[in-house]
Design a protein around this motif. Sequence first.
Motif, mmCIF file in Angstrom:
data_model
loop_
_atom_site.group_PDB
_atom_site.id
_atom_site.type_symbol
_atom_site.label_atom_id
_atom_site.label_comp_id
_atom_site.label_asym_id
_atom_site.label_seq_id
_atom_site.Cartn_x
_atom_site.Cartn_y
_atom_site.Cartn_z
ATOM 1 N N ARG A 142 0.833 -1.209 0.000
ATOM 2 C CA ARG A 142 0.000 0.000 0.000
ATOM 3 C C ARG A 142 0.862 1.252 0.000
ATOM 4 O O ARG A 142 0.566 2.234 -0.680
ATOM 5 C CB ARG A 142 -0.912 -0.018 1.232
ATOM 6 C CG ARG A 142 -1.629 1.292 1.517
ATOM 7 C CD ARG A 142 -2.630 1.641 0.415
ATOM 8 N NE ARG A 142 -3.342 2.862 0.711
ATOM 9 C CZ ARG A 142 -2.873 4.086 0.498
ATOM 10 N NH1 ARG A 142 -1.665 4.248 -0.023
ATOM 11 N NH2 ARG A 142 -3.600 5.149 0.792
ATOM 12 N N PHE A 143 1.937 1.233 0.765
ATOM 13 C CA PHE A 143 2.824 2.385 0.830
ATOM 14 C C PHE A 143 3.980 2.271 -0.162
ATOM 15 O O PHE A 143 4.896 3.088 -0.140
ATOM 16 C CB PHE A 143 3.373 2.551 2.252
ATOM 17 C CG PHE A 143 2.343 3.047 3.229
ATOM 18 C CD1 PHE A 143 2.105 4.401 3.377
ATOM 19 C CD2 PHE A 143 1.600 2.151 3.992
ATOM 20 C CE1 PHE A 143 1.151 4.860 4.275
ATOM 21 C CE2 PHE A 143 0.644 2.602 4.891
ATOM 22 C CZ PHE A 143 0.414 3.962 5.033
ATOM 23 N N ALA A 144 3.930 1.221 -1.009
ATOM 24 C CA ALA A 144 4.921 1.037 -2.079
ATOM 25 C C ALA A 144 6.342 1.026 -1.548
ATOM 26 O O ALA A 144 7.252 1.543 -2.167
ATOM 27 C CB ALA A 144 4.765 2.129 -3.146
ATOM 28 N N ARG A 145 6.523 0.405 -0.366
ATOM 29 C CA ARG A 145 7.860 0.373 0.199
ATOM 30 C C ARG A 145 8.242 -1.017 0.706
ATOM 31 O O ARG A 145 8.749 -1.153 1.820
ATOM 32 C CB ARG A 145 7.989 1.390 1.332
ATOM 33 C CG ARG A 145 8.167 2.805 0.846
ATOM 34 C CD ARG A 145 8.714 3.680 1.961
ATOM 35 N NE ARG A 145 7.735 3.889 3.004
ATOM 36 C CZ ARG A 145 6.930 4.937 3.065
ATOM 37 N NH1 ARG A 145 6.975 5.852 2.132
ATOM 38 N NH2 ARG A 145 6.069 5.070 4.051
ATOM 39 N N PRO A 146 8.018 -2.084 -0.078
ATOM 40 C CA PRO A 146 8.550 -3.376 0.346
ATOM 41 C C PRO A 146 10.071 -3.323 0.325
ATOM 42 O O PRO A 146 10.660 -2.689 -0.545
ATOM 43 C CB PRO A 146 8.003 -4.356 -0.705
ATOM 44 C CG PRO A 146 7.672 -3.515 -1.883
ATOM 45 C CD PRO A 146 7.314 -2.152 -1.366
ATOM 46 N N SER A 147 10.728 -3.953 1.287
ATOM 47 C CA SER A 147 12.178 -3.821 1.397
ATOM 48 C C SER A 147 12.815 -5.127 1.829
ATOM 49 O O SER A 147 12.163 -6.013 2.370
ATOM 50 C CB SER A 147 12.533 -2.728 2.413
ATOM 51 O OG SER A 147 12.152 -3.126 3.718
ATOM 52 N N THR A 148 14.123 -5.215 1.579
ATOM 53 C CA THR A 148 14.869 -6.372 2.048
ATOM 54 C C THR A 148 14.916 -6.399 3.572
ATOM 55 O O THR A 148 14.957 -7.463 4.180
ATOM 56 C CB THR A 148 16.298 -6.341 1.492
ATOM 57 O OG1 THR A 148 16.915 -5.102 1.848
ATOM 58 C CG2 THR A 148 16.290 -6.469 -0.015
ATOM 59 N N PHE A 149 14.907 -5.219 4.181
ATOM 60 C CA PHE A 149 14.899 -5.153 5.643
ATOM 61 C C PHE A 149 13.639 -5.813 6.192
ATOM 62 O O PHE A 149 13.689 -6.594 7.142
ATOM 63 C CB PHE A 149 14.979 -3.693 6.092
ATOM 64 C CG PHE A 149 15.088 -3.521 7.585
ATOM 65 C CD1 PHE A 149 16.323 -3.428 8.195
ATOM 66 C CD2 PHE A 149 13.955 -3.462 8.382
ATOM 67 C CE1 PHE A 149 16.433 -3.279 9.567
ATOM 68 C CE2 PHE A 149 14.050 -3.315 9.754
ATOM 69 C CZ PHE A 149 15.294 -3.220 10.345
ATOM 70 N N GLY A 150 12.504 -5.494 5.594
ATOM 71 C CA GLY A 150 11.250 -6.094 6.034
ATOM 72 C C GLY A 150 11.232 -7.589 5.828
ATOM 73 O O GLY A 150 10.698 -8.346 6.651
ATOM 74 N N GLY A 151 11.831 -8.046 4.719
ATOM 75 C CA GLY A 151 11.900 -9.475 4.469
ATOM 76 C C GLY A 151 12.709 -10.205 5.517
ATOM 77 O O GLY A 151 12.436 -11.364 5.836
ATOM 78 N N GLY A 152 13.726 -9.533 6.060
ATOM 79 C CA GLY A 152 14.518 -10.143 7.120
ATOM 80 C C GLY A 152 13.869 -10.038 8.482
ATOM 81 O O GLY A 152 14.026 -10.919 9.328
ATOM 82 N N LEU A 153 13.118 -8.954 8.707
ATOM 83 C CA LEU A 153 12.484 -8.743 10.010
ATOM 84 C C LEU A 153 11.350 -9.728 10.256
ATOM 85 O O LEU A 153 11.168 -10.217 11.380
ATOM 86 C CB LEU A 153 11.950 -7.307 10.087
ATOM 87 C CG LEU A 153 11.203 -6.925 11.364
ATOM 88 C CD1 LEU A 153 12.149 -6.943 12.565
ATOM 89 C CD2 LEU A 153 10.556 -5.545 11.216
ATOM 90 N N ASP A 154 10.601 -10.043 9.225
ATOM 91 C CA ASP A 154 9.402 -10.864 9.372
ATOM 92 C C ASP A 154 9.682 -12.220 10.033
ATOM 93 O O ASP A 154 9.027 -12.579 11.016
ATOM 94 C CB ASP A 154 8.742 -11.051 8.004
ATOM 95 C CG ASP A 154 7.230 -11.018 8.091
ATOM 96 O OD1 ASP A 154 6.695 -10.248 8.913
ATOM 97 O OD2 ASP A 154 6.581 -11.764 7.340
#
Length: 257
Positions: free
Chosen positions: A127-139
């Motif tokens: 929605r905010f158009a900000r998928p990131s590698t950081f988020g992929g690691g945090l999840d």
Amino acid sequence: MRRESISGRGALRAAFSDTVSLADPGTLIPVRLNRTGVIAGAMYLALGLVWLVLAVPDNSWLVGSWLLIVAVIGALVPGEANQVSLARAYLAAPAFVYSLDRQFGFLAVAVAVAGLSDLVDGTVARRFARPSTFGGGLDPVVDGLFMGALCVGLALGGAFPVWLALVVIARYLLPALAGGLLLALGQRPDLRHTLMGQVSTTLILVLVGGVCLLRGLNQDSSGLVAAAEVVIPIATVATYVHLAWALARPARAAEAG
């Protein structure tokens, strides 16, 4: 065919570089104090303190310390979606308390909210158009914190086999160690959920959450526990096999070349 000897470190770097796409350093989000993290952390901490006052768990200062630590770390975490993911780190505290005290009704609610946050964070990122590698690691990290606290609490409370709780912890520990090793070797992996990881996390959440729900309704959960004793180890072994395959495939390719 010519075979070249590769050092242990070189082989490991080669293994991961072929199986994990490496992120451009420009795509990595710098971790620093940010407005979104501070606001979300303050809100989560306020909710946590209200819960502490109402629930009055044993060793409240330890639980409160955990919430404060997560809030401080969360203030450094960028992005709205990542803050949604962090909800599971906060929920690890009530999950542990309720599972240890065998308050399965409240525990089922905590598991449901955690599952909802897992579904919503990806939508928020898009929605905010900000998928990131950081988020992929945090999840997966927050998944591991929540599931580990939940299963350890259930095991200590006598509602879940201790060995199975340890299997759940191992399920999340190995990928975390692998990611840390990559970083130690100077790599910048493009961290993201794999299909295997998503399936295993969903299965674990459904099975453990189902046990909590049945216990909360005073229903027999032995059948679901028996299913968990089969499915969760298989899912964990599948994760290990997938990682071993990812490491071994480039090494074989290097020998063949």
